[in-house]
Design an enzyme around this catalytic site. Sequence first.
Site, PDB file in Angstrom:
ATOM      1  N   CYS A  90      47.729  34.760  47.737  1.00 23.82           N
ATOM      2  CA  CYS A  90      46.585  33.520  47.805  1.00 23.82           C
ATOM      3  C   CYS A  90      45.556  34.179  47.948  1.00 23.82           C
ATOM      4  CB  CYS A  90      47.121  32.272  47.669  1.00 23.82           C
ATOM      5  SG  CYS A  90      48.825  32.133  46.890  1.00 23.82           S
ATOM      6  N   HIS A 356      45.109  25.668  41.852  1.00 21.75           N
ATOM      7  CA  HIS A 356      44.946  26.413  42.455  1.00 21.75           C
ATOM      8  C   HIS A 356      45.918  28.047  41.571  1.00 21.75           C
ATOM      9  CE1 HIS A 356      45.225  30.183  45.336  1.00 21.75           C
ATOM     10  NE2 HIS A 356      46.860  29.610  46.325  1.00 21.75           N
ATOM     11  N   CYS A 386      45.191  30.576  53.419  1.00 16.28           N
ATOM     12  CA  CYS A 386      46.404  31.219  53.531  1.00 16.28           C
ATOM     13  C   CYS A 386      47.233  32.258  52.315  1.00 16.28           C
ATOM     14  CB  CYS A 386      47.209  30.044  53.715  1.00 16.28           C
ATOM     15  SG  CYS A 386      47.341  28.931  52.810  1.00 16.28           S
TER      16      CYS A 386
END
Length: 400
Positions: A90, A356, A386
């Site tokens: 990510c 996201h 994160c």
Amino acid sequence: MDAYIYDAIRTPRGAGKARGGLAGVRPIELLAGLFRALAARTGVDPAVVDDVVLGCVTQVGEQGANLAKIAALYAGWSHAVSGVTLDRFCASGLDAVNLAAAKVSSGMEDLVVAGGVESMSRVPMMSDGGAWFTDQDVARATGFVHMGVSADLIATLDGVTREECDAWALRSHVRAAAARANGHFARSLVPVMGADGATVLDRDEWIREGLTAAKLAALPAVFADVGAQGGDARALARYPEAGAIAHVHTVASAPGVVDGAALVLIGNRAAGERHGLRPRARIRAYANASVEPVVMLTAPAPAARKALARAGMSVADVDRHEMNESFSAVVLRYVRELGLDADRVNVDGGAIALGHPLGATGAVLVGTLLDALERADRAVGVVAMCAGAGIGAATVIERV
């Protein structure tokens, strides 16, 4: 040598499902539109760009074959421009920005385009079939648990309640809706256009206006089932002090699954002057960190501390934070661990409301942060994220 941000643009974020606004657009098209827009906005001849560094997490199918290079070619950019596509889960889009800054700061290159892309409607998450989540021997040996179970474990360990998670989710949607209505995203957002010149999507479509605490409270805990299928047992084997995992996150307090792309133009001062560019911010420092994989989502604060230390700064020097809303409890942990005023964090909402797009989000947040700093006439900001397997990444920027 300092690395400067000269521009930052992104597509709208479309719901990452078959009926989403960008589901009919290939990821290479999302990027190509941004490449053309970046050249048009800055007036820079693409041939002078030394490299393109893009994040993309699921690099299979339409997202395979080094999209950084191929998308630039497809957009009509010079064959002299190189390209590399990277995966730091990510944090990929932010790592692309950091790597571009490092290349410029080292003197290796003068102008680099960084960014990322993820079309989650067309290339589903985990469809690359990595050993970490498909090979049970590897999963057991490395502490793989579903990220939702990890988020619920963190909430349990921290004593974060369902009500607190719902409240942060509602805050995200309210702030994102207000930001969209007030034009806060207008400078960075580039509409996606079809081949016929018609607008495909010109606004973030995941935001839910009219959301209420009552509606959020009625939603079921979404990760209880995966926890019951072995996720809880694996997590509790590492963290028996949790006792039992309280499943407090719902689909509304988790990040939206969306499609999107972003680009950031980074260069040294001399290159900017040579090509008539005005720097918007200086990248002061960047850092990676990593934590134990079962609590994989707790690395943003260590990464932010590390980056700030490298910049010779403290948390008190930061005016705005963009902390990727991977889950409500994860942002609440970041706020508490760094002792932050929550009003300086995600002032225009976050991924819970906006979505996201895995490989793009870090680059999106750099632009969102820069726009927020300029709008409030503030100086210093931090992006923190994160990522899978315990990875964290952070970037410190300062307006010039």
